[in-house]
Design an enzyme around this catalytic site. Structure first.
Site, PDB file in Angstrom:
ATOM      1  N   LYS A 140       0.840  -1.217   0.000  1.00  7.84           N
ATOM      2  CA  LYS A 140       0.000   0.000   0.000  1.00  7.84           C
ATOM      3  C   LYS A 140       0.876   1.269   0.000  1.00  7.84           C
ATOM      4  CE  LYS A 140      -3.655   2.656   1.387  1.00  7.84           C
ATOM      5  NZ  LYS A 140      -4.890   2.866   0.723  1.00  7.84           N
TER       6      LYS A 140
ATOM      7  N   LYS B 116      -0.553  11.206   5.016  1.00  7.13           N
ATOM      8  CA  LYS B 116      -0.439  10.114   5.995  1.00  7.13           C
ATOM      9  C   LYS B 116       0.347   8.943   5.379  1.00  7.13           C
ATOM     10  CE  LYS B 116      -2.981   6.416   8.252  1.00  7.13           C
ATOM     11  NZ  LYS B 116      -4.196   5.659   8.439  1.00  7.13           N
TER      12      LYS B 116
END
Ligand code: NAD
Length: 295
Positions: free
Chosen positions: A171, A246
């Site tokens: 990811k 993030k």
């Protein structure tokens, strides 16, 4: 049919939990926010006071929490999921968190006799509602096989990335490419403007040349060439700057702890940080083009 404890019923968690319910399972929702518990009850879920209480009777625990510390606490604390679940319970953490936390929690779960995967997603809230998420899954073959039928109710593409933590690794590596490539495409449009090259011409040429990439052809940061891109709706997200930030910070944290060299990833993180600090954290990440155009 299984009893599933679902921890974290926010923007992503509740629609995912609803798809498990639709699949015929009993779903026990847990969240700290009373409004989210009310929404879960309205959607037909059973609810439980705490993650530990729900884990006691669960065959499967799924979590969709904000960050690593939440996942470590919910699973690992005294009275938490790992301590209270029956041995052999399947744990699926779909939160996007740091690789080190993912690996630590999985190791703790395995030591206590449970099966666990890290299974972060891409596809956003639309994919969560439609049950079309992509899951990037890290864990042993046995844990992946046990989790797969439940992931299949929430997503369309389910990829076993490798051992524990590799779902999170996939990811953040993917999103680091995306964050960097969006800046590259944005800089090219900013330069083209200065050089008197029309945006549509740059798009037509680059999208069939070696500059071709997803940030250009599917998510073009200037209005016009790709009618569905957020640039055509005042950069309403999509994928917000703060979410990209993030993930880029997680990539930097992983690079530091593993000794990888990611200078462009570091630079991308600081550019999105600057853009966010100027009050743009809620815009789609492709709006970074505005900063690069000096607007
Ligand atoms: P959110 O803030 O809407 O939901 C998180 C929920 O967890 C909240 O409802 C919060 O009350 C709950 N929570 C926090 N601590 C808890 C605890 N100890 N026990 C029980 N509940 C607790 O966030 P979200 O948008 O649903 O995102 C969840 C995760 O998915 C994040 O890691 C995010 O990075 C990732 N993600 C989000 C998207 C997206 O488009 N929103 C896309 C991909 C991945």
């Amino acid at each position: 049919m299984a009893t599933i404890a679902f921890i974290g019923l926010g923007n992503m968690g509740l629609p995912m939990a609803k798809n498990l319910l639709k699949g015929g399972h009993t779903v026990l929702g847990v969240d700290l926010a009373p409004a989210n518990i009310a929404a879960a009850k309205e959607a037909g879920l059973d609810t439980s006071k705490s993650a530990g209480d729900a884990a006691v009777i669960a065959d499967v625990v799924v979590s969709m929490l904000p960050a690593g510390p939440h996942v470590r606490a919910v699973y690992g604390n005294a009275g938490g999921v790992i301590e209270r679940a029956r041995p052999g319970t399947i744990f699926i953490d779909s939160s996007t968190i740091d690789v080190d936390s993912a690996r630590a929690v999985i190791a703790q779960a395995e030591k206590a006799g449970h099966l666990m995967v890290d299974a972060p997603v891409s596809g956003g809230t639309g994919g969560a509602a439609a049950g079309t998420l992509t899951f990037m899954v890290g864990g042993t073959e046995a844990a992946f096989a046990a989790a797969q039928p439940f992931l299949a109710l929430m997503g369309k593409n389910i990829v076993h990335a490798g051992g524990p933590g590799t779902g999170q690794a996939a990811k953040i590596c993917n999103n680091m490419v995306l964050g960097i490539s969006m800046i590259a495409v944005s800089e090219a449009f900013a330069l083209a403007d200065k050089l008197g090259l029309e945006r549509q011409k740059l798009f037509d040429i680059s999208s069939t040349s070696s500059g071709q990439c997803w940030s250009l052809t599917s998510y073009c940061p200037v209005p016009g060439p790709v009618p569905t891109s957020p640039a055509n709706r005042d950069y309403a997200p999509g994928f917000a700057v703060d979410m990209m930030l993030k993930d880029l910070k997680l990539a930097q944290q992983a690079a530091a702890s593993s000794g990888a060299s990611t200078p462009l990833g570091a630079q991308a993180a600081s550019l999105y940080q600057l853009f966010s600090a100027a009050g743009n954290g809620g815009l789609d990440f492709s709006a970074i083009v505005k900063m690069l155009q000096g607007k």
